[in-house]
Design a protein around this motif. Structure first.
Motif, PDB file in Angstrom:
ATOM      1  N   GLY A 194      31.416  43.449  31.154  1.00  0.00           N
ATOM      2  CA  GLY A 194      31.175  44.862  30.864  1.00  0.00           C
ATOM      3  C   GLY A 194      32.436  45.701  30.884  1.00  0.00           C
ATOM      4  O   GLY A 194      32.445  46.827  30.369  1.00  0.00           O
ATOM      5  N   GLU A 195      33.515  45.173  31.462  1.00  0.00           N
ATOM      6  CA  GLU A 195      34.789  45.897  31.521  1.00  0.00           C
ATOM      7  C   GLU A 195      35.712  45.550  30.356  1.00  0.00           C
ATOM      8  O   GLU A 195      36.840  46.038  30.297  1.00  0.00           O
ATOM      9  N   MET A 196      35.256  44.707  29.436  1.00  0.00           N
ATOM     10  CA  MET A 196      36.103  44.329  28.300  1.00  0.00           C
ATOM     11  C   MET A 196      36.301  45.521  27.365  1.00  0.00           C
ATOM     12  O   MET A 196      35.337  46.203  27.009  1.00  0.00           O
ATOM     13  N   PRO A 197      37.551  45.813  26.971  1.00  0.00           N
ATOM     14  CA  PRO A 197      37.812  46.935  26.058  1.00  0.00           C
ATOM     15  C   PRO A 197      37.028  46.790  24.752  1.00  0.00           C
ATOM     16  O   PRO A 197      36.784  45.682  24.279  1.00  0.00           O
ATOM     17  N   PHE A 198      36.671  47.923  24.170  1.00  0.00           N
ATOM     18  CA  PHE A 198      35.822  47.931  22.982  1.00  0.00           C
ATOM     19  C   PHE A 198      36.465  47.165  21.834  1.00  0.00           C
ATOM     20  O   PHE A 198      35.790  46.414  21.119  1.00  0.00           O
ATOM     21  N   GLU A 199      37.775  47.324  21.641  1.00  0.00           N
ATOM     22  CA  GLU A 199      38.433  46.656  20.516  1.00  0.00           C
ATOM     23  C   GLU A 199      38.451  45.133  20.707  1.00  0.00           C
ATOM     24  O   GLU A 199      38.373  44.383  19.727  1.00  0.00           O
ATOM     25  N   THR A 200      38.528  44.674  21.948  1.00  0.00           N
ATOM     26  CA  THR A 200      38.486  43.238  22.202  1.00  0.00           C
ATOM     27  C   THR A 200      37.082  42.692  21.989  1.00  0.00           C
ATOM     28  O   THR A 200      36.908  41.534  21.604  1.00  0.00           O
ATOM     29  N   GLN A 201      36.083  43.519  22.236  1.00  0.00           N
ATOM     30  CA  GLN A 201      34.698  43.099  21.986  1.00  0.00           C
ATOM     31  C   GLN A 201      34.503  42.714  20.520  1.00  0.00           C
ATOM     32  O   GLN A 201      33.789  41.760  20.209  1.00  0.00           O
ATOM     33  N   VAL A 202      35.141  43.463  19.635  1.00  0.00           N
ATOM     34  CA  VAL A 202      35.030  43.164  18.203  1.00  0.00           C
ATOM     35  C   VAL A 202      35.603  41.782  17.908  1.00  0.00           C
ATOM     36  O   VAL A 202      35.009  40.982  17.187  1.00  0.00           O
ATOM     37  N   ALA A 203      36.773  41.485  18.479  1.00  0.00           N
ATOM     38  CA  ALA A 203      37.409  40.185  18.248  1.00  0.00           C
ATOM     39  C   ALA A 203      36.595  39.058  18.850  1.00  0.00           C
ATOM     40  O   ALA A 203      36.460  37.977  18.258  1.00  0.00           O
ATOM     41  N   LEU A 204      36.016  39.279  20.041  1.00  0.00           N
ATOM     42  CA  LEU A 204      35.187  38.254  20.679  1.00  0.00           C
ATOM     43  C   LEU A 204      33.937  37.986  19.847  1.00  0.00           C
ATOM     44  O   LEU A 204      33.513  36.828  19.697  1.00  0.00           O
ATOM     45  N   LEU A 205      33.356  39.035  19.296  1.00  0.00           N
ATOM     46  CA  LEU A 205      32.169  38.868  18.458  1.00  0.00           C
ATOM     47  C   LEU A 205      32.471  37.964  17.269  1.00  0.00           C
ATOM     48  O   LEU A 205      31.658  37.104  16.900  1.00  0.00           O
ATOM     49  N   ARG A 206      33.643  38.122  16.690  1.00  0.00           N
ATOM     50  CA  ARG A 206      34.002  37.285  15.543  1.00  0.00           C
ATOM     51  C   ARG A 206      34.102  35.817  15.944  1.00  0.00           C
ATOM     52  O   ARG A 206      33.660  34.926  15.220  1.00  0.00           O
ATOM     53  N   VAL A 207      34.687  35.558  17.115  1.00  0.00           N
ATOM     54  CA  VAL A 207      34.800  34.176  17.571  1.00  0.00           C
ATOM     55  C   VAL A 207      33.411  33.564  17.778  1.00  0.00           C
ATOM     56  O   VAL A 207      33.157  32.416  17.404  1.00  0.00           O
ATOM     57  N   LEU A 208      32.504  34.346  18.350  1.00  0.00           N
ATOM     58  CA  LEU A 208      31.146  33.846  18.575  1.00  0.00           C
ATOM     59  C   LEU A 208      30.421  33.588  17.267  1.00  0.00           C
ATOM     60  O   LEU A 208      29.646  32.633  17.146  1.00  0.00           O
ATOM     61  N   GLN A 209      30.664  34.433  16.266  1.00  0.00           N
ATOM     62  CA  GLN A 209      29.968  34.305  14.990  1.00  0.00           C
ATOM     63  C   GLN A 209      30.590  33.243  14.094  1.00  0.00           C
ATOM     64  O   GLN A 209      29.882  32.414  13.512  1.00  0.00           O
ATOM     65  N   GLU A 210      31.910  33.252  13.990  1.00  0.00           N
ATOM     66  CA  GLU A 210      32.593  32.405  13.007  1.00  0.00           C
ATOM     67  C   GLU A 210      33.351  31.240  13.623  1.00  0.00           C
ATOM     68  O   GLU A 210      33.840  30.374  12.907  1.00  0.00           O
ATOM     69  N   ARG A 211      33.492  31.249  14.954  1.00  0.00           N
ATOM     70  CA  ARG A 211      34.221  30.196  15.673  1.00  0.00           C
ATOM     71  C   ARG A 211      35.658  30.058  15.172  1.00  0.00           C
ATOM     72  O   ARG A 211      36.177  28.947  15.021  1.00  0.00           O
ATOM     73  N   GLU A 212      36.280  31.183  14.910  1.00  0.00           N
ATOM     74  CA  GLU A 212      37.684  31.180  14.526  1.00  0.00           C
ATOM     75  C   GLU A 212      38.325  32.515  14.877  1.00  0.00           C
ATOM     76  O   GLU A 212      37.638  33.516  15.088  1.00  0.00           O
ATOM     77  N   PHE A 213      39.659  32.525  14.943  1.00  0.00           N
ATOM     78  CA  PHE A 213      40.402  33.727  15.293  1.00  0.00           C
ATOM     79  C   PHE A 213      41.836  33.573  14.796  1.00  0.00           C
ATOM     80  O   PHE A 213      42.228  32.504  14.321  1.00  0.00           O
ATOM     81  N   GLU A 214      42.612  34.660  14.872  1.00  0.00           N
ATOM     82  CA  GLU A 214      44.034  34.599  14.589  1.00  0.00           C
ATOM     83  C   GLU A 214      44.814  34.984  15.829  1.00  0.00           C
ATOM     84  O   GLU A 214      44.378  35.843  16.594  1.00  0.00           O
ATOM     85  N   ARG A 215      45.956  34.353  16.017  1.00  0.00           N
ATOM     86  CA  ARG A 215      46.832  34.788  17.094  1.00  0.00           C
ATOM     87  C   ARG A 215      47.352  36.189  16.782  1.00  0.00           C
ATOM     88  O   ARG A 215      47.436  36.586  15.617  1.00  0.00           O
ATOM     89  N   VAL A 216      47.720  36.920  17.806  1.00  0.00           N
ATOM     90  CA  VAL A 216      48.311  38.244  17.611  1.00  0.00           C
ATOM     91  C   VAL A 216      49.618  38.084  16.834  1.00  0.00           C
ATOM     92  O   VAL A 216      50.472  37.274  17.190  1.00  0.00           O
ATOM     93  N   GLY A 217      49.732  38.832  15.758  1.00  0.00           N
ATOM     94  CA  GLY A 217      50.915  38.728  14.912  1.00  0.00           C
ATOM     95  C   GLY A 217      50.825  37.620  13.888  1.00  0.00           C
ATOM     96  O   GLY A 217      51.762  37.415  13.108  1.00  0.00           O
ATOM     97  N   GLY A 218      49.706  36.899  13.843  1.00  0.00           N
ATOM     98  CA  GLY A 218      49.544  35.796  12.898  1.00  0.00           C
ATOM     99  C   GLY A 218      48.539  36.110  11.808  1.00  0.00           C
ATOM    100  O   GLY A 218      47.798  37.080  11.884  1.00  0.00           O
TER     101      GLY A 218
END
Length: 378
Positions: A170-194
């Motif tokens: 519940g303490e996770m910043p709102f902008e990080t929640q968006v990135a976490l949601l993508r990982v849960l949905q698509e099982r992929e992410f980009e490194r910061v700056g990548g």
């Protein structure tokens, strides 16, 4: 040992409230027994029973998961949920007050899953600075920011094929929640700056001591992320709702700290047993452990005892006194929450402003019925 908390399942045992002895044979763990009378819980009724109860076998038979000890019906239900969800790979949301053993539940799920041979990685969202959570989770490329001299893998990469545990989600910043949601949905992410997508196979288990539904209503937590996390909810009950476990948990801690301190404990004071079971334990199992550890350090005999002053049970206030104190306490806490915009933990949180532990403040917020999420809108 990842956490100091204990939870548990196992056969029913009778809680001891009268003269309690810890009889320790030379080469065996201590055991509870008593020569006078013990009271047996049957709903709201308690009857006297003169039979001695050897809990040595109980501890062994209830250790079904890592350091999980207990026998209450409430914990049996939790354990049943763990057994069912562990092999499935589903996302799990563990709820409960601070100190109830939520991380142990997460570890138990991981250890009984098909991912048990792979890493178990954890992140405390309240303890990690918001500006660093993104790089901690997803890593970064060389040159992504000042000081990024080489590529760094994040926790999702480290947990690939394993489990990642988010404490205090519940303490996770709102902008990080968006990135976490993508990982849960698509099982992929980009490194910061990548720019290259990285695929991962990670099971997510999250835990919280706050009401996420209220956080969603206040706009602090994303509704779509809540649904993604809440696939299989598990609620861990507070210790006050499983009083039959208190003495068994105390026995476990007594054995642990007696061994560490090189002491041989043979008996527990009758008064101490009564105090332990009658206390409401706002800090839950973590508080019980701390009390036992302190008592063991000070214990110079073979009889275990707890100073009543260490426990602060709620008592009947003198007329006219408690309301004014409660009102003043509420005002102080609400002011701190307003100044921190509803944030309890962290360097700019209300707990830091008040100079008290976060868990203590969370307990008082719950006791006073304060909606901390309201202040996130101010």
């Amino acid at each position: 040992m990842a956490t100091s908390e204990l939870i548990g399942i196992g056969p029913k045992f009778r809680p001891l409230l009268n003269d309690v002895d810890l009889v320790a044979p030379v080469d065996s763990p201590v055991q509870f027994s008593h020569n006078a009378a013990s009271r047996v819980s049957t709903g709201s009724d308690r009857k006297l029973n003169r039979d001695a109860i050897d809990l040595r076998g109980e501890v062994l038979s209830t250790s079904m998961f890592e350091e999980i000890v207990g026998s209450s019906e409430a914990i049996r239900r939790v354990a049943g949920q763990v057994i069912r969800v562990a092999p499935s790979g589903a996302t799990v949301l563990v709820t409960g007050e601070s100190g109830t053993g939520k991380e142990l539940i997460a570890r138990a799920i991981h250890k009984r899953s098909r991912r048990s041979a792979s890493p178990f990685t954890k992140m405390n969202c309240a303890a990690t600075p918001p500006s660093l959570i993104g790089t901690e989770l997803f890593g970064y490329e060389k040159g992504a920011f000042t000081g990024a001299n080489q590529r760094h893998a994040g926790r999702f990469e480290a947990a690939n094929n394993g489990t990642i545990f988010f404490d205090e989600i519940g303490e996770m910043p709102f902008e990080t929640q968006v990135a976490l949601l993508r990982v849960l949905q698509e099982r992929e992410f980009e490194r910061v700056g990548g720019t290259q997508s990285i695929s991962v196979d990670v099971r997510v288990i999250a835990a919280t001591n706050c009401d996420l539904a209220t956080a969603v209503h206040s706009g602090k937590f994303r509704l779509d992320l809540f649904y993604r996390l809440n696939v299989f909810p598990i609620h861990v009950p507070p210790l006050r709702q499983r009083p039959e476990d208190i003495l068994l948990l105390a026995k476990y801690f007594i054995e642990r700290y007696a061994a560490r301190e090189g002491k041989r404990i043979r008996r527990v004071e009758r008064r101490t047993a009564e105090l332990l079971e009658a206390y409401h334990w706002p800090g839950n199992i973590r508080e019980l452990q701390n009390v036992v550890e302190r008592a063991m350090i000070l214990c110079d005999s073979d009889t275990f005892f707890v100073d009543k002053a260490w426990l602060h049970p709620e008592s009947e206030p003198r007329p006219g006194l408690r309301p004014s104190l409660t009102t003043r306490e509420r005002e102080i806490i609400e002011t701190a929450l307003a100044e921190s915009h509803g944030k309890v933990a962290g360097t700019d949180g209300a707990a830091r402003r008040l100079g008290i532990p976060r868990t203590t403040l969370e307990s008082r917020i719950k006791s006073l019925g304060i909606n901390k999420h309201h202040y996130g809108l101010i």
